[in-house]
Design a protein around this motif. Structure first.
Motif, PDB file in Angstrom:
ATOM      1  N   MET A   1      10.438   3.564   2.390  1.00 42.95           N
ATOM      2  CA  MET A   1      11.649   3.936   3.099  1.00 42.95           C
ATOM      3  C   MET A   1      12.091   2.839   4.059  1.00 42.95           C
ATOM      4  O   MET A   1      12.791   3.098   4.993  1.00 42.95           O
ATOM      5  CB  MET A   1      11.419   5.219   3.888  1.00 42.95           C
ATOM      6  CG  MET A   1      11.046   6.392   3.085  1.00 42.95           C
ATOM      7  SD  MET A   1      12.480   7.356   2.725  1.00 42.95           S
ATOM      8  CE  MET A   1      11.710   8.648   1.832  1.00 42.95           C
ATOM      9  N   SER A  35      14.934  11.527   1.585  1.00 41.59           N
ATOM     10  CA  SER A  35      15.653  11.036   2.749  1.00 41.59           C
ATOM     11  C   SER A  35      16.571  12.120   3.283  1.00 41.59           C
ATOM     12  O   SER A  35      16.939  13.043   2.562  1.00 41.59           O
ATOM     13  CB  SER A  35      16.492   9.816   2.384  1.00 41.59           C
ATOM     14  OG  SER A  35      15.666   8.757   1.988  1.00 41.59           O
ATOM     15  N   VAL A  58      16.518   7.701  -1.270  1.00 50.22           N
ATOM     16  CA  VAL A  58      17.426   6.989  -0.376  1.00 50.22           C
ATOM     17  C   VAL A  58      18.727   6.597  -1.080  1.00 50.22           C
ATOM     18  O   VAL A  58      19.782   6.523  -0.447  1.00 50.22           O
ATOM     19  CB  VAL A  58      16.715   5.774   0.273  1.00 50.22           C
ATOM     20  CG1 VAL A  58      16.493   4.667  -0.722  1.00 50.22           C
ATOM     21  CG2 VAL A  58      17.465   5.281   1.477  1.00 50.22           C
TER      22      VAL A  58
END
Length: 80
Positions: A1, A35, A58
């Motif tokens: 991430m 996310s 993401v």
């Protein structure tokens, strides 16, 4: 991430209509896999409102951020 984008802050100011609004977007890691897209909006100078939307990865969150930002730019918001 580690591929998260910086927060995006948009403002819409129109003195003739007594309008001073903000709209913030940011992508954050969630507690679980995936996310979270954090959205906040309201009148400048107030706490405003916020909403968290969870996404699987993401890339999905970034696509949603770009879609929301494009819609706000059409409505007269500008980057702060």
């Amino acid at each position: 991430m580690d591929d998260l984008s910086p927060p995006l802050l948009l403002k819409r100011l129109d003195a003739a209509r007594n309008m001073a609004r903000f709209y913030g977007l940011s992508i954050e890691p969630s507690l679980f896999a995936g996310s979270a897209l954090l959205r906040s909006w309201g009148r400048i100078g107030t706490k405003g409102r916020s909403r968290v939307v969870l996404y699987g990865d993401v890339e999905e969150a970034r696509a949603a951020l770009e879609r929301l930002a494009a819609a706000k730019l059409k409505r007269g918001y500008r980057p702060a």
